[in-house]
Design a protein around this motif. Structure first.
Motif, PDB file in Angstrom:
ATOM      1  N   THR A  76       0.829  -1.204   0.000  1.00  0.00           N
ATOM      2  CA  THR A  76       0.000   0.000   0.000  1.00  0.00           C
ATOM      3  C   THR A  76       0.866   1.258   0.000  1.00  0.00           C
ATOM      4  OG1 THR A  76      -1.679  -1.216   1.245  1.00  0.00           O
ATOM      5  CG2 THR A  76      -1.884   1.177   1.165  1.00  0.00           C
ATOM      6  N   GLY A  77       1.935   1.231   0.807  1.00  0.00           N
ATOM      7  CA  GLY A  77       2.841   2.376   0.816  1.00  0.00           C
ATOM      8  C   GLY A  77       3.516   2.596  -0.520  1.00  0.00           C
ATOM      9  N   PHE A  78       3.887   1.508  -1.186  1.00  0.00           N
ATOM     10  CA  PHE A  78       4.522   1.617  -2.502  1.00  0.00           C
ATOM     11  C   PHE A  78       3.571   2.243  -3.522  1.00  0.00           C
ATOM     12  CE2 PHE A  78       5.010  -0.514  -6.672  1.00  0.00           C
ATOM     13  CZ  PHE A  78       6.226   0.057  -7.054  1.00  0.00           C
ATOM     14  N   VAL A  79       2.312   1.787  -3.523  1.00  0.00           N
ATOM     15  CA  VAL A  79       1.338   2.338  -4.464  1.00  0.00           C
ATOM     16  C   VAL A  79       1.040   3.798  -4.133  1.00  0.00           C
ATOM     17  CG1 VAL A  79      -0.991   2.092  -5.376  1.00  0.00           C
ATOM     18  CG2 VAL A  79       0.364   0.057  -4.907  1.00  0.00           C
ATOM     19  N   SER A  80       0.989   4.121  -2.828  1.00  0.00           N
ATOM     20  CA  SER A  80       0.766   5.517  -2.440  1.00  0.00           C
ATOM     21  C   SER A  80       1.915   6.406  -2.924  1.00  0.00           C
ATOM     22  CB  SER A  80       0.630   5.610  -0.923  1.00  0.00           C
ATOM     23  OG  SER A  80      -0.461   4.830  -0.464  1.00  0.00           O
ATOM     24  N   ALA A  81       3.130   5.902  -2.830  1.00  0.00           N
ATOM     25  CA  ALA A  81       4.272   6.663  -3.339  1.00  0.00           C
ATOM     26  C   ALA A  81       4.146   6.889  -4.845  1.00  0.00           C
ATOM     27  CB  ALA A  81       5.572   5.931  -3.009  1.00  0.00           C
ATOM     28  N   LEU A  82       3.654   5.885  -5.556  1.00  0.00           N
ATOM     29  CA  LEU A  82       3.422   6.064  -6.995  1.00  0.00           C
ATOM     30  C   LEU A  82       2.366   7.133  -7.249  1.00  0.00           C
ATOM     31  CD1 LEU A  82       3.448   2.399  -8.393  1.00  0.00           C
ATOM     32  CD2 LEU A  82       5.252   4.108  -8.527  1.00  0.00           C
ATOM     33  N   SER A  83       1.319   7.167  -6.409  1.00  0.00           N
ATOM     34  CA  SER A  83       0.272   8.173  -6.565  1.00  0.00           C
ATOM     35  C   SER A  83       0.833   9.577  -6.357  1.00  0.00           C
ATOM     36  CB  SER A  83      -0.866   7.902  -5.575  1.00  0.00           C
ATOM     37  OG  SER A  83      -1.459   6.640  -5.818  1.00  0.00           O
ATOM     38  N   VAL A  84       1.664   9.735  -5.330  1.00  0.00           N
ATOM     39  CA  VAL A  84       2.275  11.048  -5.078  1.00  0.00           C
ATOM     40  C   VAL A  84       3.153  11.460  -6.257  1.00  0.00           C
ATOM     41  CG1 VAL A  84       3.861  12.311  -3.582  1.00  0.00           C
ATOM     42  CG2 VAL A  84       2.174  10.764  -2.580  1.00  0.00           C
ATOM     43  N   THR A  85       3.908  10.506  -6.790  1.00  0.00           N
ATOM     44  CA  THR A  85       4.748  10.813  -7.948  1.00  0.00           C
ATOM     45  C   THR A  85       3.906  11.194  -9.156  1.00  0.00           C
ATOM     46  OG1 THR A  85       6.393   9.221  -7.140  1.00  0.00           O
ATOM     47  CG2 THR A  85       6.561   9.915  -9.439  1.00  0.00           C
ATOM     48  N   ALA A  86       2.804  10.476  -9.366  1.00  0.00           N
ATOM     49  CA  ALA A  86       1.920  10.795 -10.495  1.00  0.00           C
ATOM     50  C   ALA A  86       1.301  12.181 -10.330  1.00  0.00           C
ATOM     51  CB  ALA A  86       0.825   9.731 -10.614  1.00  0.00           C
ATOM     52  N   GLU A  87       0.965  12.544  -9.083  1.00  0.00           N
ATOM     53  CA  GLU A  87       0.394  13.869  -8.843  1.00  0.00           C
ATOM     54  C   GLU A  87       1.407  14.969  -9.162  1.00  0.00           C
ATOM     55  OE1 GLU A  87      -1.891  16.337  -5.269  1.00  0.00           O
ATOM     56  OE2 GLU A  87      -0.827  14.469  -4.837  1.00  0.00           O
ATOM     57  N   ARG A  88       2.647  14.768  -8.765  1.00  0.00           N
ATOM     58  CA  ARG A  88       3.676  15.770  -9.041  1.00  0.00           C
ATOM     59  C   ARG A  88       3.978  15.880 -10.521  1.00  0.00           C
ATOM     60  NH1 ARG A  88       8.145  14.896  -4.144  1.00  0.00           N
ATOM     61  NH2 ARG A  88       6.733  15.479  -2.426  1.00  0.00           N
ATOM     62  N   LEU A  89       3.808  14.781 -11.263  1.00  0.00           N
ATOM     63  CA  LEU A  89       4.041  14.806 -12.706  1.00  0.00           C
ATOM     64  C   LEU A  89       2.818  15.249 -13.484  1.00  0.00           C
ATOM     65  CD1 LEU A  89       6.086  11.491 -13.162  1.00  0.00           C
ATOM     66  CD2 LEU A  89       6.956  13.817 -13.113  1.00  0.00           C
ATOM     67  N   GLY A  90       1.715  15.508 -12.769  1.00  0.00           N
ATOM     68  CA  GLY A  90       0.492  15.927 -13.437  1.00  0.00           C
ATOM     69  C   GLY A  90      -0.241  14.805 -14.130  1.00  0.00           C
ATOM     70  N   MET A  91      -0.031  13.573 -13.708  1.00  0.00           N
ATOM     71  CA  MET A  91      -0.653  12.409 -14.345  1.00  0.00           C
ATOM     72  C   MET A  91      -1.768  11.811 -13.502  1.00  0.00           C
ATOM     73  SD  MET A  91       2.883  10.555 -15.527  1.00  0.00           S
ATOM     74  CE  MET A  91       1.984   9.062 -15.978  1.00  0.00           C
ATOM     75  N   LEU A  92      -2.126  12.456 -12.397  1.00  0.00           N
ATOM     76  CA  LEU A  92      -3.121  11.887 -11.492  1.00  0.00           C
ATOM     77  C   LEU A  92      -4.491  11.873 -12.154  1.00  0.00           C
ATOM     78  CD1 LEU A  92      -2.922  10.826  -8.570  1.00  0.00           C
ATOM     79  CD2 LEU A  92      -3.932  12.968  -7.817  1.00  0.00           C
ATOM     80  N   ASP A  93      -5.165  10.729 -12.091  1.00  0.00           N
ATOM     81  CA  ASP A  93      -6.491  10.555 -12.695  1.00  0.00           C
ATOM     82  C   ASP A  93      -7.429  10.032 -11.617  1.00  0.00           C
ATOM     83  OD1 ASP A  93      -8.722  10.132 -14.199  1.00  0.00           O
ATOM     84  OD2 ASP A  93      -7.707   9.049 -15.818  1.00  0.00           O
ATOM     85  N   ALA A  94      -8.334  10.888 -11.148  1.00  0.00           N
ATOM     86  CA  ALA A  94      -9.213  10.518 -10.043  1.00  0.00           C
ATOM     87  C   ALA A  94     -10.231   9.450 -10.424  1.00  0.00           C
ATOM     88  CB  ALA A  94      -9.942  11.761  -9.526  1.00  0.00           C
ATOM     89  N   ARG A  95     -10.358   9.127 -11.699  1.00  0.00           N
ATOM     90  CA  ARG A  95     -11.343   8.117 -12.109  1.00  0.00           C
ATOM     91  C   ARG A  95     -10.877   6.701 -11.835  1.00  0.00           C
ATOM     92  NH1 ARG A  95     -12.006   9.230 -18.258  1.00  0.00           N
ATOM     93  NH2 ARG A  95      -9.742   9.219 -18.008  1.00  0.00           N
ATOM     94  N   HIS A  96      -9.573   6.507 -11.553  1.00  0.00           N
ATOM     95  CA  HIS A  96      -9.028   5.167 -11.405  1.00  0.00           C
ATOM     96  C   HIS A  96      -8.423   4.993 -10.019  1.00  0.00           C
ATOM     97  CE1 HIS A  96      -9.744   4.729 -15.651  1.00  0.00           C
ATOM     98  NE2 HIS A  96      -8.959   5.766 -15.927  1.00  0.00           N
ATOM     99  N   PRO A  97      -8.255   3.743  -9.562  1.00  0.00           N
ATOM    100  CA  PRO A  97      -7.726   3.484  -8.209  1.00  0.00           C
ATOM    101  C   PRO A  97      -6.384   4.164  -7.976  1.00  0.00           C
ATOM    102  CG  PRO A  97      -8.595   1.458  -9.161  1.00  0.00           C
ATOM    103  CD  PRO A  97      -8.603   2.487 -10.253  1.00  0.00           C
ATOM    104  N   PHE A  98      -6.242   4.780  -6.797  1.00  0.00           N
ATOM    105  CA  PHE A  98      -5.023   5.469  -6.376  1.00  0.00           C
ATOM    106  C   PHE A  98      -4.650   6.617  -7.313  1.00  0.00           C
ATOM    107  CE2 PHE A  98      -4.649   1.374  -4.253  1.00  0.00           C
ATOM    108  CZ  PHE A  98      -4.217   1.737  -2.999  1.00  0.00           C
TER     109      PHE A  98
END
Length: 287
Positions: free
Chosen positions: A40-62
């Protein structure tokens, strides 16, 4: 920071189990829980990285791009099956006899009696004779029966292999009916809404066309008739710009640059309607 703490906790628990050689259910459960938290921590770290890169998509998990979690789970399951199969392979070299902490003494004192017991207990375990001078000392080491454990392990491995095949087929298999996700879908919808708003913005294209159609041409000069014809031709161009923009925005295969270009052209065309209506009003014959 949180991911680092989770990784540190996982390393500490794993190190404790390896150093102490803990084999209890509590140790295994602790490893499983730490593994879940670490994942879970690993996936959360990926989410934070995606947010900083502007790739975060709220329609999909994490918030990760579509298919990311499926890919992670599939690869994790592949590793799980590999580890479990390796464990079973290592267990095939285990011995069938394990010396007990307290040997089980047999009630025999002669070699003849010991040989009789060896023959009788050959299928149940091992009779160990100490000494060659009577009275002798004989101990019994029972055979460890792994058949039930082996059958359960084989069934579990079969189930995991079946699930792995299904997951790989689902994730990596070809899906011809699946449509690709349009990354510009929200912008296309926004452009369509803007075009619908332009069509009802006063003065509308229909209002200007109606005003041009109601002009009494028999009361106009030749110069005014020519100007009115030019206005009607320009109105047809405005209508064509609207139609092209709408069709482009509704076409999922159209490049997003084409959608933006036709939207801008439709906006510029709509901006000319007020001037066209004013020109028509000025042409009306005065009573």
């Amino acid at each position: 920071m949180i991911s680092a703490l989770v990784a540190l906790g996982a390393v500490l628990v794993l190190g404790y189990v390896m150093i102490t050689g803990a084999r209890s259910f509590a140790a295994v459960a602790a490893l499983v829980l730490v593994g879940v938290v670490a994942f879970t921590g690993f996936v959360s770290a990926l989410s934070v990285t995606a947010e900083r890169l502007g790739m975060l998509d709220a329609r999909h998990p994490f918030g990760l791009p579509e298919g990311s979690i499926r890919a992670i789970l599939t690869f994790a399951f592949i590793v799980l099956v590999g580890v479990f199969a390796s464990y079973l392979l290592v267990q095939t070299s285990r011995t069938g006899f394990v010396a007990p902490s307290e040997p089980f003494l047999l009630p025999v004192t002669t070699l003849a009696e010991a040989r009789v017991l060896q023959a009788q207990l050959a299928g149940e375990g091992l009779v160990v004779v100490s000494g060659t001078v009577e009275p002798i000392r004989a101990t019994f080491i029972p055979r460890t029966d792994y058949r039930l454990a082996d059958d359960v392990a084989k069934q579990i491995l079969t189930m995991l292999s079946t699930m792995l095949a299904a997951m790989i087929g689902f994730y990596f298999g070809s899906r011809p009916n699946e449509q690709p996700i349009d990354p510009h879908l929200a912008e296309r919808r926004r452009v369509r809404a803007e075009l619908d708003g332009l069509k009802i913005t006063a003065p509308t294209l229909d209002e200007v066309k109606r005003a041009a159609a109601e002009m009494p041409e028999d009361q106009l000069t030749d110069e005014q008739k020519q100007a009115l014809g030019n206005i009607r031709a320009r109105l047809d161009t405005v209508a064509a710009a609207f139609d092209t923009a709408l069709k482009t925005a509704e076409d999922p295969a159209a490049p997003i640059d084409a959608v933006r270009t036709t939207r801008a052209a439709a906006g510029q065309a709509q901006a000319t309607l007020a001037a066209e209506l004013k020109a028509i009003e000025e042409m009306k014959p005065r009573p």
